[in-house]
Motif scaffolding. Structure first.
Motif, PDB file in Angstrom:
ATOM      1  N   ASN A 165      -8.343  -0.525   6.433  1.00 38.95           N
ATOM      2  CA  ASN A 165      -8.745  -0.246   5.046  1.00 38.95           C
ATOM      3  C   ASN A 165      -8.188  -1.323   4.104  1.00 38.95           C
ATOM      4  OD1 ASN A 165      -9.742   1.266   2.783  1.00 38.95           O
ATOM      5  ND2 ASN A 165      -7.697   2.094   2.482  1.00 38.95           N
ATOM      6  N   ALA A 189     -19.669  -3.611  -3.032  1.00 42.00           N
ATOM      7  CA  ALA A 189     -18.207  -3.616  -2.915  1.00 42.00           C
ATOM      8  C   ALA A 189     -17.703  -2.174  -2.901  1.00 42.00           C
ATOM      9  CB  ALA A 189     -17.586  -4.389  -4.074  1.00 42.00           C
ATOM     10  N   LYS A 211     -15.143  -8.796  -9.518  1.00 39.02           N
ATOM     11  CA  LYS A 211     -16.252  -8.202 -10.290  1.00 39.02           C
ATOM     12  C   LYS A 211     -16.723  -6.912  -9.615  1.00 39.02           C
ATOM     13  CE  LYS A 211     -18.287 -12.346 -12.327  1.00 39.02           C
ATOM     14  NZ  LYS A 211     -18.037 -13.522 -11.462  1.00 39.02           N
ATOM     15  N   LEU A 212     -17.164  -5.960 -10.450  1.00 40.05           N
ATOM     16  CA  LEU A 212     -17.695  -4.707  -9.893  1.00 40.05           C
ATOM     17  C   LEU A 212     -19.060  -4.978  -9.268  1.00 40.05           C
ATOM     18  CD1 LEU A 212     -16.775  -2.069 -12.634  1.00 40.05           C
ATOM     19  CD2 LEU A 212     -15.625  -2.538 -10.470  1.00 40.05           C
ATOM     20  N   HIS A 213     -19.287  -4.380  -8.078  1.00 37.92           N
ATOM     21  CA  HIS A 213     -20.578  -4.539  -7.398  1.00 37.92           C
ATOM     22  C   HIS A 213     -20.816  -3.280  -6.562  1.00 37.92           C
ATOM     23  CE1 HIS A 213     -23.762  -6.057  -4.832  1.00 37.92           C
ATOM     24  NE2 HIS A 213     -23.890  -7.086  -5.662  1.00 37.92           N
ATOM     25  N   ALA A 219     -12.176   3.704   3.053  1.00 32.66           N
ATOM     26  CA  ALA A 219     -11.287   4.810   2.685  1.00 32.66           C
ATOM     27  C   ALA A 219     -11.697   6.084   3.434  1.00 32.66           C
ATOM     28  CB  ALA A 219     -11.325   5.037   1.176  1.00 32.66           C
ATOM     29  N   ASN A 245      -0.237   4.311   0.197  1.00 31.26           N
ATOM     30  CA  ASN A 245      -0.731   5.239   1.219  1.00 31.26           C
ATOM     31  C   ASN A 245      -0.170   4.909   2.605  1.00 31.26           C
ATOM     32  OD1 ASN A 245      -2.136   6.588  -0.673  1.00 31.26           O
ATOM     33  ND2 ASN A 245      -4.157   5.786  -0.126  1.00 31.26           N
ATOM     34  N   LYS A 274     -15.689  -0.399   0.197  1.00 31.82           N
ATOM     35  CA  LYS A 274     -14.340   0.162   0.019  1.00 31.82           C
ATOM     36  C   LYS A 274     -14.318   1.671   0.243  1.00 31.82           C
ATOM     37  CE  LYS A 274     -12.052  -3.142  -2.981  1.00 31.82           C
ATOM     38  NZ  LYS A 274     -11.153  -3.253  -4.136  1.00 31.82           N
ATOM     39  N   ASP A 275     -15.359   2.361  -0.241  1.00 32.75           N
ATOM     40  CA  ASP A 275     -15.397   3.821  -0.059  1.00 32.75           C
ATOM     41  C   ASP A 275     -15.535   4.184   1.415  1.00 32.75           C
ATOM     42  OD1 ASP A 275     -15.161   4.007  -2.758  1.00 32.75           O
ATOM     43  OD2 ASP A 275     -17.190   4.734  -3.149  1.00 32.75           O
ATOM     44  N   GLU A 281       0.829  -1.213   0.000  1.00 33.24           N
ATOM     45  CA  GLU A 281       0.000   0.000   0.000  1.00 33.24           C
ATOM     46  C   GLU A 281       0.864   1.265   0.000  1.00 33.24           C
ATOM     47  OE1 GLU A 281      -3.420   0.006  -0.231  1.00 33.24           O
ATOM     48  OE2 GLU A 281      -3.094  -2.138  -0.535  1.00 33.24           O
ATOM     49  N   GLU A 300      -5.456   2.651   8.239  1.00 34.43           N
ATOM     50  CA  GLU A 300      -4.971   2.219   6.923  1.00 34.43           C
ATOM     51  C   GLU A 300      -4.868   0.694   6.863  1.00 34.43           C
ATOM     52  OE1 GLU A 300      -4.468   4.413   4.283  1.00 34.43           O
ATOM     53  OE2 GLU A 300      -4.299   2.542   3.174  1.00 34.43           O
ATOM     54  N   SER A 331     -15.863 -10.444  -3.903  1.00 30.35           N
ATOM     55  CA  SER A 331     -16.457 -10.027  -5.182  1.00 30.35           C
ATOM     56  C   SER A 331     -15.806 -10.745  -6.367  1.00 30.35           C
ATOM     57  CB  SER A 331     -16.339  -8.512  -5.362  1.00 30.35           C
ATOM     58  OG  SER A 331     -14.982  -8.137  -5.429  1.00 30.35           O
ATOM     59  N   GLU A 371     -10.305  -3.928   1.832  1.00 27.82           N
ATOM     60  CA  GLU A 371     -10.062  -4.038   0.381  1.00 27.82           C
ATOM     61  C   GLU A 371      -9.810  -5.486  -0.028  1.00 27.82           C
ATOM     62  OE1 GLU A 371      -8.099   0.372  -0.516  1.00 27.82           O
ATOM     63  OE2 GLU A 371      -6.869  -1.425  -0.707  1.00 27.82           O
TER      64      GLU A 371
HETATM   65  N1  LIG Z   1     -15.348  -4.619  -6.839  1.00 28.79           N
HETATM   66  C1  LIG Z   1     -15.622  -3.309  -6.907  1.00 28.79           C
HETATM   67  N2  LIG Z   1     -16.879  -2.896  -7.233  1.00 28.79           N
HETATM   68  C2  LIG Z   1     -17.183  -1.579  -7.312  1.00 28.79           C
HETATM   69  N3  LIG Z   1     -16.299  -0.581  -7.088  1.00 28.79           N
HETATM   70  C3  LIG Z   1     -15.034  -0.917  -6.754  1.00 28.79           C
HETATM   71  C4  LIG Z   1     -14.628  -2.290  -6.657  1.00 28.79           C
HETATM   72  N4  LIG Z   1     -13.309  -2.327  -6.324  1.00 28.79           N
HETATM   73  C5  LIG Z   1     -12.930  -1.036  -6.214  1.00 28.79           C
HETATM   74  N5  LIG Z   1     -13.946  -0.184  -6.463  1.00 28.79           N
HETATM   75  C6  LIG Z   1     -13.883   1.306  -6.427  1.00 28.79           C
HETATM   76  O1  LIG Z   1     -12.555   1.722  -6.690  1.00 28.79           O
HETATM   77  C7  LIG Z   1     -12.003   2.408  -5.549  1.00 28.79           C
HETATM   78  C8  LIG Z   1     -10.548   2.039  -5.381  1.00 28.79           C
HETATM   79  O2  LIG Z   1     -10.480   0.667  -5.050  1.00 28.79           O
HETATM   80  P1  LIG Z   1      -9.099  -0.111  -4.928  1.00 28.79           P
HETATM   81  O3  LIG Z   1      -9.375  -1.502  -4.479  1.00 28.79           O
HETATM   82  O4  LIG Z   1      -8.326   0.072  -6.187  1.00 28.79           O
HETATM   83  O5  LIG Z   1      -8.404   0.640  -3.742  1.00 28.79           O
HETATM   84  P2  LIG Z   1      -7.088   1.518  -3.705  1.00 28.79           P
HETATM   85  O6  LIG Z   1      -6.790   2.147  -5.023  1.00 28.79           O
HETATM   86  O7  LIG Z   1      -6.048   0.703  -3.064  1.00 28.79           O
HETATM   87  O8  LIG Z   1      -7.717   2.633  -2.748  1.00 28.79           O
HETATM   88  P3  LIG Z   1      -7.148   3.376  -1.486  1.00 28.79           P
HETATM   89  O9  LIG Z   1      -6.550   4.609  -2.066  1.00 28.79           O
HETATM   90  O10 LIG Z   1      -8.377   3.655  -0.641  1.00 28.79           O
HETATM   91  O11 LIG Z   1      -6.184   2.453  -0.790  1.00 28.79           O
HETATM   92  C9  LIG Z   1     -12.896   1.992  -4.364  1.00 28.79           C
HETATM   93  O12 LIG Z   1     -12.898   2.969  -3.334  1.00 28.79           O
HETATM   94  C10 LIG Z   1     -14.254   1.841  -5.047  1.00 28.79           C
HETATM   95  O13 LIG Z   1     -14.891   3.115  -5.223  1.00 28.79           O
END
Ligand SMILES: Nc1ncnc2c1ncn2[C@@H]1O[C@H](COP(=O)(O)OP(=O)(O)OP(=O)(O)O)[C@@H](O)[C@H]1O
Length: 122
Positions: free
Chosen positions: A67, A86, A81-83, A94, A25, A90-91, A23, A64, A78, A71
């Motif tokens: 978080n 999900a 897959k987008l859902h 964050a 961040n 994740k939001d 990570e 963190e 998931s 994730e």
């Molecule tokens: N399976 C999913 N379905 C829908 N949206 C998703 C999915 N996975 C990620 N997202 C969206 O993409 C964003 C970033 O997800 P990701 O897993 O890439 O985290 P990241 O880039 O490591 O984020 P962070 O900066 O919080 O660590 C999420 O906050 C969410 O809005």
């Protein structure tokens, strides 16, 4: 039977190390915490101020780590897959980091700001 404590400790340390490796961040938060500690040591702040700073830095790092856990768990559940759920999960995770980081920035300003100001104003 309960696992030996040192095994649990070792797994927890492995989790922290994996989060630092994966990570960006987490590495940014660590660098910011280290910079704040270096500045605090230079300014010679008191024990109560160190306590507040330690809590603030730990809060962000722990958020963190949580978080990262959310994730990974969401990705596993998931299957990539987008859902909409999900995304919500994740939001929200964050958002928790953002809340902790904002609070820590305020604490850092309150703890380090006045002594730094006094030093620079002389
Ligand atoms: N399976 C999913 N379905 C829908 N949206 C998703 C999915 N996975 C990620 N997202 C969206 O993409 C964003 C970033 O997800 P990701 O897993 O890439 O985290 P990241 O880039 O490591 O984020 P962070 O900066 O919080 O660590 C999420 O906050 C969410 O809005």
């Amino acid at each position: 039977m309960a696992r030996p404590f040192r095994d649990s400790l070792s797994d927890a340390c492995a989790g922290i190390a994996a989060a630092i490796r994966s990570e960006r961040n987490m590495r940014i938060h660590l660098a910011a915490g280290a910079a704040a500690c270096a500045l605090a040591a230079w300014l010679g702040i008191g024990p109560l101020q160190w306590a507040a700073l330690t809590l603030a830095i730990s809060l962000v790092l722990a958020a963190e780590l949580m978080n990262t856990a959310v994730e990974r768990a969401v990705d596993l559940a998931s299957g990539g897959k987008l859902h909409p759920l999900a995304k919500v999960a994740k939001d929200a995770a964050a958002g928790a980091v953002l809340v902790c980081a904002a609070a820590s920035a305020v604490i850092g300003l309150l703890v380090l700001g006045p002594p730094l100001w006094r030093l620079l104003a002389v």
